[in-house]
Design an enzyme around this catalytic site. Structure first.
Site, PDB file in Angstrom:
ATOM      1  N   TRP A 327       0.833  -1.212   0.000  1.00 47.80           N
ATOM      2  CA  TRP A 327       0.000   0.000   0.000  1.00 47.80           C
ATOM      3  C   TRP A 327       0.863   1.255   0.000  1.00 47.80           C
ATOM      4  O   TRP A 327       0.543   2.237  -0.683  1.00 47.80           O
ATOM      5  CB  TRP A 327      -0.935  -0.001   1.219  1.00 47.80           C
ATOM      6  CG  TRP A 327      -1.566   1.336   1.449  1.00 47.80           C
ATOM      7  CD1 TRP A 327      -2.456   1.980   0.635  1.00 47.80           C
ATOM      8  CD2 TRP A 327      -1.334   2.218   2.554  1.00 47.80           C
ATOM      9  NE1 TRP A 327      -2.802   3.200   1.166  1.00 47.80           N
ATOM     10  CE2 TRP A 327      -2.123   3.371   2.334  1.00 47.80           C
ATOM     11  CE3 TRP A 327      -0.552   2.144   3.703  1.00 47.80           C
ATOM     12  CZ2 TRP A 327      -2.143   4.442   3.230  1.00 47.80           C
ATOM     13  CZ3 TRP A 327      -0.568   3.199   4.596  1.00 47.80           C
ATOM     14  CH2 TRP A 327      -1.362   4.338   4.355  1.00 47.80           C
ATOM     15  N   HIS A 328       1.967   1.239   0.729  1.00 51.98           N
ATOM     16  CA  HIS A 328       2.835   2.413   0.748  1.00 51.98           C
ATOM     17  C   HIS A 328       3.473   2.658  -0.618  1.00 51.98           C
ATOM     18  O   HIS A 328       3.745   3.807  -0.988  1.00 51.98           O
ATOM     19  CB  HIS A 328       3.934   2.256   1.810  1.00 51.98           C
ATOM     20  CG  HIS A 328       3.466   2.563   3.195  1.00 51.98           C
ATOM     21  ND1 HIS A 328       3.211   1.591   4.139  1.00 51.98           N
ATOM     22  CD2 HIS A 328       3.181   3.749   3.798  1.00 51.98           C
ATOM     23  CE1 HIS A 328       2.813   2.159   5.256  1.00 51.98           C
ATOM     24  NE2 HIS A 328       2.790   3.467   5.081  1.00 51.98           N
TER      25      HIS A 328
END
Length: 403
Positions: A327-328
Site C-alpha cells: 500500500w505504501h
C-alpha cells in the site's frame, strides 16, 4: 485560483478559523449548522483541489460518484440477496482505483491521472462501509450522510480514519453546550500542540537536521554513526510531522463537534512491537486489524485451512504487513518494511509465550520495562530507516562513487 494544501500554509489556518467561527458560536448555543458545514466543506475542498490541482479535483469528483454508486448498489442488493461473490466483487471494485494509482508510477514512471491527495483514506472508508453493510451493522443507506462522511474535509487528505457509525452518531447528535465547551478546549489544545509538533519540532528535525545528517552519511558511506544519526533524525521527523498533522485534523474536527479518533498515543513509549502498533497511526492499524487480519483469520479457521492457531496468526501477520507494505508503494524498501514488522511481531509473540511460560524465572521491574522500551524504540527506528528509502540512495551513491 488559490490552492492551499491542508495544514501546510499559515494562511490555511486563518481562513479556517474565520470559516469555523459561526459553527463554534452555534454549537455553544446548542445548535448545529449542517447546511453551513456543507458549504465550508465545499469551499475548503476547492481550496485543496482547485487551482493548479484542478485535475485532482476532477478525479476526486469522479471517484466519489463511483464509490457512492457502488456502496448504494451493494446496500440495495444486500437487502435482497447475500452472496459472497457479490460482496467480494464490491470490495475489489472499491479498491481498484487505489490499486491503479499505486501501480501506475511503478509501471509507467509517472503518477496516475485518476490519483488525488487522500485517495487511500477515502478508499478505506468506502471498503469499511461495504464490509459493515455485509455484516448488517449498517442498516440503512443515507446518500447525504455517506457523502458527508467520505468528504469530511479535516481528515480527507491523510486521516485519521473514522468509522461511519461513530461519525453518524456525532453528526446527528444535538450538541450539549457544556460538553462542547470541553470539546472546544481539547480541540484548541490539540491545534496548538500540532503547531509545536509540525512547525517547530518537525521543522528542526526535517528541515534543519535531516539534510545535513543525510549529506554526512552519504559522504562517509556504508555503515557509520552518521547513518545511525540519520535513522533517529528521520524517525523523529516522521513522527512529529505526521502526529502534528493528525492533531490538526482531530482538533478541527472537535471544533466542528465531531470526535474524530486520535491517531497517536506516545508510540515511542511502547514496550513491544505489538504495543507500538496499538499506539502508532492507530486508526490505520486498527482498520487493517479489523477489516483484513481478523477477517482473514476467521476465514482460515472457518474453512479449516490451517489447524494450528499460532500458524494462523503468523500467516495473518505476514499477509497484513505485506499488504501494508505494498500500500505504501511498489518499491523494495516498502515491501521489506512490511515484512520486517511482520517478522518482528511473530518474534514478539514467541517471546511473550516464552515469558508467560517461564514467568517465575524472568525478572519484571522498572529496569526491564525501560530496557524493553529502549529495544522497541530502536527496532522501530530501524524500520523507519528502511521505510525512508535512504539505504537505497546510499547504495547507489556508493556504486557511483566506486565508478
Amino acid at each position: 485560483m488559490i490552492n492551499l494544501q491542508p495544514y501546510e500554509n499559515p494562511m490555511y489556518f486563518i481562513y479556517l478559523f474565520v470559516a469555523l467561527l459561526p459553527i463554534i458560536i452555534a454549537m455553544l448555543y446548542g445548535k448545529k449548522l449542517h447546511w453551513y458545514q456543507t458549504i465550508i466543506s465545499f469551499v475548503f475542498l476547492v481550496l485543496a483541489f482547485g487551482g493548479v490541482k484542478w485535475h485532482e479535483g476532477i478525479a476526486l469528483i469522479a471517484y466519489i460518484i463511483f464509490e457512492m454508486v457502488l456502496i448504494g448498489a451493494y446496500f440495495y442488493y444486500r437487502q435482497k440477496v447475500n452472496q459472497t461473490w457479490v460482496f467480494c466483487s464490491a470490495v475489489v471494485l472499491a479498491i481498484i482505483p487505489l490499486i491503479i494509482v499505486k501501480v501506475t508510477p511503478a509501471v509507467y514512471g509517472h503518477p496516475s491521472l485518476i490519483g488525488f491527495l487522500g485517495i487511500s483514506y477515502l478508499t478505506f472508508k468506502a471498503v469499511q462501509m461495504i464490509m459493515e453493510i455485509r455484516d448488517g451493522a449498517i442498516k440503512e443507506f443515507d446518500p447525504w450522510l455517506t457523502l458527508q462522511f467520505l468528504l469530511f474535509f479535516p481528515t480527507i487528505s491523510s486521516g485519521p480514519i473514522d468509522r461511519y457509525r461513530r461519525f453518524k452518531g456525532d453528526y446527528e447528535r444535538k450538541p450539549d453546550p457544556q460538553k462542547y465547551l470541553q470539546l472546544l478546549d481539547k480541540g484548541v489544545w490539540y491545534i496548538f500542540l500540532g503547531f509545536l509538533y509540525k512547525f517547530v519540532l518537525a521543522y528542526i528535525f526535517g528541515t534543519l537536521l535531516l539534510p545535513n545528517v543525510g549529506k554526512m552519511a552519504l559522504t562517509y558511506g556504508g555503515i557509520s554513526w552518521w547513518l545511525v544519526a540519520y535513522m533517529y533524525v528521520y524517525s523523529m521527523d516522521l513522527f512529529f510531522d505526521f502526529a502534528g498533522y493528525s492533531l490538526f485534523a482531530v482538533g478541527i474536527s472537535y471544533l466542528m463537534g465531531i470526535e474524530t479518533p486520535m491517531n497517536f498515543n506516545r508510540p515511542f513509549c511502547a514496550w513491544n512491537i505489538k504495543e507500538f502498533w496499538n499506539r502508532w497511526h492507530m486508526t490505520l492499524s486498527f482498520w487493517f486489524r479489523d477489516y483484513i487480519y481478523m477477517r482473514l483469520v476467521f476465514f482460515i479457521m472457518k474453512k479449516k485451512l490451517i489447524k494450528n492457531r499460532i500458524t494462523i496468526a503468523n500467516v495473518g501477520y505476514l499477509t497484513l504487513f505485506l499488504i501494508m507494505g505494498f500500500w505504501h508503494g511498489l518499491t523494495w524498501y516498502y515491501i521489506v518494511y512490511g515484512l520486517y514488522h511482520a517478522v518482528a511481531i511473530i518474534l514478539c509473540d514467541v517471546w511473550l509465550r516464552y515469558k508467560k511460560k517461564h514467568r517465575s524465572k524472568i525478572p519484571s521491574n522498572r529496569f526491564t520495562k525501560l530496557l524493553a522500551i529502549f529495544i522497541t524504540f530502536n527496532v522501530v527506528c530501524f524500520s523507519f530507516l528502511i521505510f525512508s528509502g535512504f539505504l537505497d540512495t546510499l547504495f547507489f551513491h556508493n556504486i557511483a562513487t566506486l565508478k
